[in-house]
Design an enzyme around this catalytic site. Sequence first.
Site, short mmCIF file in Angstrom:
data_model
loop_
_atom_site.label_atom_id
_atom_site.label_comp_id
_atom_site.label_asym_id
_atom_site.label_seq_id
_atom_site.Cartn_x
_atom_site.Cartn_y
_atom_site.Cartn_z
N LYS A 109 0.84 -1.20 0.00
CA LYS A 109 0.00 0.00 0.00
C LYS A 109 0.87 1.25 0.00
CE LYS A 109 -4.08 -1.79 2.38
NZ LYS A 109 -5.40 -1.23 2.49
N LYS A 193 -5.52 -11.93 -11.02
CA LYS A 193 -6.55 -12.10 -10.00
C LYS A 193 -7.63 -11.04 -10.18
CE LYS A 193 -7.18 -12.03 -5.07
NZ LYS A 193 -6.60 -11.96 -3.74
N LYS A 196 -10.87 -4.94 -8.34
CA LYS A 196 -11.38 -3.63 -8.76
C LYS A 196 -10.26 -2.79 -9.34
CE LYS A 196 -14.90 -2.75 -5.50
NZ LYS A 196 -15.23 -2.25 -4.20
#
Length: 327
Positions: A109, A193, A196
């Site tokens: 992140k 995978k 979104k």
Amino acid sequence: MQATGGGRLHLGNLEGALRPWVKLQDSGDYDIFCFIADWHVLTTIGETPTDIYTASRNVAIDYLAAGLDPEKTAIFKQSDVKEHAELHLLLSMITPIGWVERIPTYKEKRELVKDNQLQVSYGLMGYPVLMSADILLYRANAVPVGKDQAAHLEISREIARRFNRIVGEEVFPIPEPLISEVSGELKGLDSRKMSKSYGNAIYISDTEKQTQKAINSAFTTPTKLHITDPGVPEGCSVCSLRRVYDPEHYTTQWEECRGGLRGCGQSKKETAEIVNASLAPIRARRAEIVADISYVDRVLAEGADRARDAASDTMKVVRKALKLAAI
Ligand code: SF4
């Protein structure tokens, strides 16, 4: 689940999380608290606020459409239960920074935020502690996670152990992962995978036509130009969907693909029909829910009441254990 990207949930969310949650709920073996992580969205917004309120409602709509039953499961928004913030603060006092810094998802992140030219916020660094508060607030014995996410729970287990050791009593049970098999196996339309953020997802809220169109455009075997060319089903997005949505027959289709006995056009058409048939009851329920949006607000308000009851009981114990309140 986080209310990111408008809050619409995709088939990876449905098969990897929602359907397993519904099974757990219907087993009657668990008291389930199922929340929408709206504060977590703020950890990566930088300087561009998004409509988290509407996105959270959209998550709730998909929860209900997939079969979560507010009579059995407390469905609520994180920000409606302020005890999440209080426990986050208290747990942050006992969590060594090194524990947070070494978490792979925090590192990912952090890099993503930097790539987008944003500052890494104090809140982003603390997200694993907030996540732990989300779990420990309900003194959860178990947390359903995907096969590839069991490691995410480890920090919550470590924080629970450390807290219990510091206060000298078993305030928090050590939560066990309940692993769902499907998560991570459902490929998106580009064979990565389904996610979104990759823009490769089919959504629960898509129409049958949109689903058909998406599957028609999906990645298959690039070297399979004619029916008789052998395909590689393991790398094919359509095959991945077929395996999940047609578990009893998919091996026949895979063999035919490998042997050059079927073409991608036929696979796509059949798979879209199978996926649409499986989603039909969920989509019908979704349409009913959307037609009465006040029902969703009622569910979230009642869910928050139930969650708050449990959360305030935990916080009384936590405050006493930390000697913030009279013993
Ligand atoms: S024939 Fe079917 S399984 Fe084989 S590559 Fe094409 S879409 Fe995938």
